[in-house]
Every structure is written in structure tokens, then in C-alpha cells.
Design a protein around this motif. Structure first.
Motif: not given
Length: 118
Positions: A36-42, A47-50, A86-88, A111-116
Motif C-alpha cells: 500500500h501507499q500512505d496517502l491519507d495525510e494532508a 515523512p512517515v517514520l516507523s 521514498a515517501r510514497l 509497530n509505531l508509525t509517526l506521521r503528520r
């Protein structure tokens, strides 16, 4: 959010704003997460940090536009930052290697996934 997670975000991403969300996933033996891709962020540039804790996961990652993927093992304490191009990236969990860590009672991977998010 714990200070250590905020420090990791700052040290590893260089993003000027702190994360405003932390998704927590617990993967038991046999658990998977499809590509998948992380696409829900505004702001999809943020970045996304795991952070991986517990059993090792076989992490699959590939280019956003498709094509081949590669597998990487993420062990307890490993941190993965999806930044810049690599973000997407398409990514997922092929499998959890049960018994590879004794950090989590009963086994599994946290797994802890930090995001904006906003």
C-alpha cells in the motif's frame, strides 16, 4: 507523545514540524499487510517514520509507480523513515518471524508509525 519518539522524528526526518499522530499496530504470528501507499495525510511530502518492536518482520518495499519490490528484515529497534522520493513508496509486511524476539509477552511485532495526519 513520548519525548524519545519526538527526538527520533527530529533526528531522522529533519522535518520542521513534529508528528501529530502515532498509529500503533500489533502483528501476531502469521499477520500480514499488503502493499500500500500512505496517502491519507494532508501533506504527502511530510515523512512517515516507523519504529519496530518485538518480532522481526519481512518488510517489502517498491517504487511508488510500480515495478519490482525488495524485502528487508526489520528487527526490534529498527527504524524506517519514508522521506523524499521514498515517501510514497509501496510497502507492506510479508510475514512476522515468530519467536525472533522475546520483547512482547506472547510474541508478536509492535509497530509505531509517526506521521503528520492533519
Amino acid at each position: 507523545m513520548p519525548e524519545r519518539l519526538l527526538e527520533l522524528w527530529s533526528e531522522l526526518t529533519g522535518w520542521p514540524e513534529p508528528p501529530d499522530a502515532c498509529l500503533v499496530n500489533l502483528y501476531g504470528e502469521g499477520a500480514r499487510m499488503g502493499l500500500h501507499q500512505d496517502l491519507d495525510e494532508a501533506d504527502r511530502a511530510a515523512p512517515v517514520l516507523s519504529v519496530s518492536l518485538g518480532d522481526t518482520a519481512v518488510f517489502r518495499i517498491g517504487a511508488a509507480e510500480g515495478g519490482p519490490t525488495r524485502s528487508v528484515r526489520l528487527a526490534s529497534g529498527d527504524v524506517c523513515a519514508l522521506t523524499g522520493p521514498a515517501r510514497l513508496a509501496r510497502h507492506g509486511i510479508d510475514r512476522v518471524l515468530a519467536g525472533s524476539s522475546n520483547l512482547i509477552p506472547g510474541g508478536g511485532r509492535l509497530n509505531l508509525t509517526l506521521r503528520r495526519a492533519a
